[in-house]
Design an enzyme around this catalytic site. Structure first.
Site, short mmCIF file in Angstrom:
data_model
loop_
_atom_site.label_atom_id
_atom_site.label_comp_id
_atom_site.label_asym_id
_atom_site.label_seq_id
_atom_site.Cartn_x
_atom_site.Cartn_y
_atom_site.Cartn_z
N SER A 135 0.85 -1.19 0.00
CA SER A 135 0.00 0.00 0.00
C SER A 135 0.89 1.24 0.00
O SER A 135 1.79 1.36 0.83
CB SER A 135 -0.88 0.00 1.25
OG SER A 135 -1.68 1.16 1.27
N LYS A 161 -0.88 -0.81 -4.51
CA LYS A 161 -2.15 -0.13 -4.15
C LYS A 161 -1.83 1.33 -3.88
O LYS A 161 -0.96 1.63 -3.05
CB LYS A 161 -2.77 -0.80 -2.93
CG LYS A 161 -3.89 0.00 -2.27
CD LYS A 161 -4.62 -0.86 -1.24
CE LYS A 161 -4.71 -0.17 0.10
NZ LYS A 161 -5.51 -0.96 1.06
N LEU A 162 -2.52 2.22 -4.57
CA LEU A 162 -2.32 3.65 -4.35
C LEU A 162 -3.49 4.21 -3.54
O LEU A 162 -4.66 3.97 -3.90
CB LEU A 162 -2.26 4.39 -5.70
CG LEU A 162 -1.21 3.94 -6.73
CD1 LEU A 162 -1.34 4.80 -7.99
CD2 LEU A 162 0.19 3.99 -6.15
N LYS A 163 -3.18 4.92 -2.51
CA LYS A 163 -4.20 5.67 -1.79
C LYS A 163 -4.62 6.84 -2.68
O LYS A 163 -3.76 7.49 -3.29
CB LYS A 163 -3.63 6.22 -0.48
CG LYS A 163 -3.36 5.16 0.55
CD LYS A 163 -4.64 4.55 1.03
CE LYS A 163 -4.38 3.50 2.08
NZ LYS A 163 -5.62 2.95 2.60
N ASP A 189 -7.25 2.86 -3.47
CA ASP A 189 -8.04 2.80 -2.24
C ASP A 189 -8.43 4.21 -1.85
O ASP A 189 -7.57 5.05 -1.61
CB ASP A 189 -7.20 2.17 -1.12
CG ASP A 189 -8.00 2.02 0.17
OD1 ASP A 189 -7.42 1.54 1.16
OD2 ASP A 189 -9.20 2.36 0.18
N ASN A 191 -10.73 4.96 0.68
CA ASN A 191 -11.12 5.09 2.10
C ASN A 191 -12.31 6.06 2.27
O ASN A 191 -12.23 7.01 3.05
CB ASN A 191 -9.94 5.58 2.95
CG ASN A 191 -8.89 4.51 3.15
OD1 ASN A 191 -7.79 4.63 2.67
ND2 ASN A 191 -9.24 3.45 3.86
N GLU A 214 -11.11 0.53 -4.24
CA GLU A 214 -11.51 0.11 -2.90
C GLU A 214 -12.26 1.23 -2.18
O GLU A 214 -11.79 2.37 -2.13
CB GLU A 214 -10.26 -0.27 -2.10
CG GLU A 214 -10.48 -0.97 -0.80
CD GLU A 214 -9.18 -1.30 -0.08
OE1 GLU A 214 -8.10 -1.17 -0.69
OE2 GLU A 214 -9.25 -1.65 1.11
N ASP A 239 -14.31 -2.44 1.79
CA ASP A 239 -13.43 -2.59 2.96
C ASP A 239 -14.25 -2.20 4.19
O ASP A 239 -14.87 -3.04 4.84
CB ASP A 239 -12.18 -1.70 2.76
CG ASP A 239 -11.29 -1.59 3.99
OD1 ASP A 239 -10.21 -0.98 3.87
OD2 ASP A 239 -11.65 -2.09 5.07
N LYS A 263 -10.42 -7.90 6.46
CA LYS A 263 -9.54 -7.52 7.57
C LYS A 263 -10.11 -8.14 8.84
O LYS A 263 -11.18 -7.74 9.30
CB LYS A 263 -9.49 -6.01 7.74
CG LYS A 263 -8.77 -5.26 6.64
CD LYS A 263 -8.80 -3.77 6.94
CE LYS A 263 -8.11 -2.98 5.85
NZ LYS A 263 -8.31 -1.52 6.06
N GLY A 291 -4.69 -4.89 5.32
CA GLY A 291 -3.72 -4.68 6.40
C GLY A 291 -4.05 -3.44 7.20
O GLY A 291 -4.69 -2.51 6.71
O1 LIG Z 1 -0.11 -2.60 4.62
C1 LIG Z 1 -0.82 -2.31 5.59
O2 LIG Z 1 -0.86 -2.94 6.65
C2 LIG Z 1 -1.72 -1.09 5.46
C3 LIG Z 1 -2.60 -1.26 4.26
C4 LIG Z 1 -3.53 -0.08 4.17
O3 LIG Z 1 -3.39 0.74 3.29
N1 LIG Z 1 -4.44 0.00 5.13
C5 LIG Z 1 -5.34 1.14 5.10
C6 LIG Z 1 -6.67 0.73 4.57
O4 LIG Z 1 -7.56 1.56 4.55
O5 LIG Z 1 -6.77 -0.41 4.11
C7 LIG Z 1 -5.33 1.77 6.45
C8 LIG Z 1 -4.28 2.59 6.73
C9 LIG Z 1 -4.18 3.21 7.96
C10 LIG Z 1 -5.13 2.96 8.93
C11 LIG Z 1 -6.19 2.11 8.64
C12 LIG Z 1 -6.29 1.51 7.38
#
Ligand SMILES: O=C(O)CCC(=O)N[C@@H](C(=O)O)c1ccccc1
Length: 368
Positions: A135, A161-163, A189, A191, A214, A239, A263, A291
């Site tokens: 990520s 995976k790009l935020k 992703d 969020n 995502e 998610d 998750k 993750g």
């Molecule tokens: O590689 C990892 O463990 C993080 C993967 C990731 O991007 N998690 C994100 C998500 O929204 O999935 C996340 C980041 C920070 C806090 C919560 C979630």
């Protein structure tokens, strides 16, 4: 098995680099580590709640409080305790799935160590290594992003995976495709950063052949996601919306997802995660393991889960050094883009005492 008590430990681990998502930037990862003590030995659990209620409603002080006052005492009354008895015993308490998941994980680890069975075997793993994605956070510039992604591809990660968020979405995706080509497995992703009004904008991602987008919308907007599934060519992955097997069944029935990110902490534990895996497999919905910047403890359990047959997409199961210079367990090291599934009893890993103590900011013992 009878629970003698549970240690609640708060740790703070510095990140190797700031990690920015659509809901904020982290420079360290606080976490709760649970140690369940039974007459047969001990088991470890990790609560994935963040320091602040920004990813979900849970956050560390609240998780510690609900464990201390309600969840751990509730297990004191369970005579024949095993992992399958945990969720029913905690059911009267609403929500707090990440706290419940950590406690169930610690009991499951204790039970499996005593039985000499690995998480992988107990959960139904069919692989002994899993392909790993990574990520990548939102960055200050496209150039910084291109450089970071190049480093991860050099490390061997098999999926990027790009935020994304409004203002940082089309350009970053285009730059990665133009720089690294069409063969790189690429997903994004959001969020929950977009609204239903952004459908036409998100459709501009369709030409880039992404594996998935995502959680573009609010976690409660299941119908909005069903509209997006129809409006986009890019597969839609949920998610935050998937908090249980029931919510996964509802989302699938409503046509609100093409893919599910599982998750364990978000859904209340590894046993519920397996139920969601089984449900999705029955409906032909691919899943992958998400993750939450876990330490080697949660990472070990996630890698075991990711080895189940329905986990057909690379997960956010990165190596320890993606986030931490020093993990609390022996580090997970990427080999040919894969992590090896631990095969020892229980988690197959345990904290290195001095490394765990070095990042501990608080410890309390809840006796039963
Ligand atoms: O590689 C990892 O463990 C993080 C993967 C990731 O991007 N998690 C994100 C998500 O929204 O999935 C996340 C980041 C920070 C806090 C919560 C979630």
């Amino acid at each position: 098995m009878k629970l003698a008590g549970v240690e609640i430990r708060t740790i703070a681990m510095p990140l190797v680099a700031p990690f920015r998502t659509s809901f904020g930037t982290s420079t360290e990862r606080e976490a709760l580590i649970l140690r369940a003590v039974t007459p047969d030995g001990e088991g470890w659990g990790e609560c994935v709640a963040m320091s602040d209620p920004l990813y979900s409603s849970e956050y560390i002080p609240a998780a510690a409080d609900v464990l201390r006052r309600f969840l751990i005492p509730a297990l004191g009354g369970v005579e024949r305790l095993d992992a399958t008895a945990v969720a029913p015993a905690l059911e009267p308490f609403k929500g707090h799935r990440m706290a419940k998941a950590a406690l169930e994980m610690a009991v499951l680890d204790a039970e499996l160590r005593a039985r000499g069975v690995s998480f992988a075997r107990e959960l139904g793993a069919v692989h002994d290594r899993v392909p790993c994605g990574v990520s990548v956070g939102i960055m200050d510039s496209i150039e910084d992003l291109v450089e970071a992604v190049g480093g991860y591809l050099d490390d061997g990660y098999v999926r990027i995976k790009l935020k994304i968020e409004p203002g940082w979405d089309i350009e970053p995706v285009r730059a990665i495709r133009e720089t690294y080509g069409d063969d790189v497995l690429l997903q994004v992703d959001a969020n929950t950063a977009y609204t239903r009004a952004d459908a036409a904008h998100l459709a501009r991602l369709d030409p880039y052949d992404l594996l998935l987008i995502e959680q573009p919308l609010d976690e409660e907007d299941v119908l909005g996601h069903a509209d997006l599934v129809r409006a986009l060519r890019t597969p839609v992955c949920l998610d935050e919306s998937i908090v249980s097997a029931r919510s996964a069944a509802d989302a699938i029935r409503l046509g609100a997802c093409d893919v599910v990110n599982i998750k364990p902490g978000r859904v209340g534990g590894y046993l519920e995660a397996r139920r969601i895996h089984d449900l999705c497999a029955a409906h032909g919905i691919p899943v992958w393991c998400g993750g939450m910047l876990e330490t080697g403890l949660g990472r070990a359990a996630n890698v075991a889960l990711a080895a189940l047959p329905g986990f057909t997409l690379p997960g956010d199961t990165s190596a320890s050094d993606r986030y931490y210079r020093t993990d609390v367990t022996a580090p997970f090291v990427l080999s040919d883009g894969h992590l090896t599934v631990p095969d020892g009893p229980g988690l197959g890993v345990e904290p290195v005492p001095e490394l765990l103590d070095a990042v501990t900011t608080d410890t309390e013992w809840i006796s039963l």
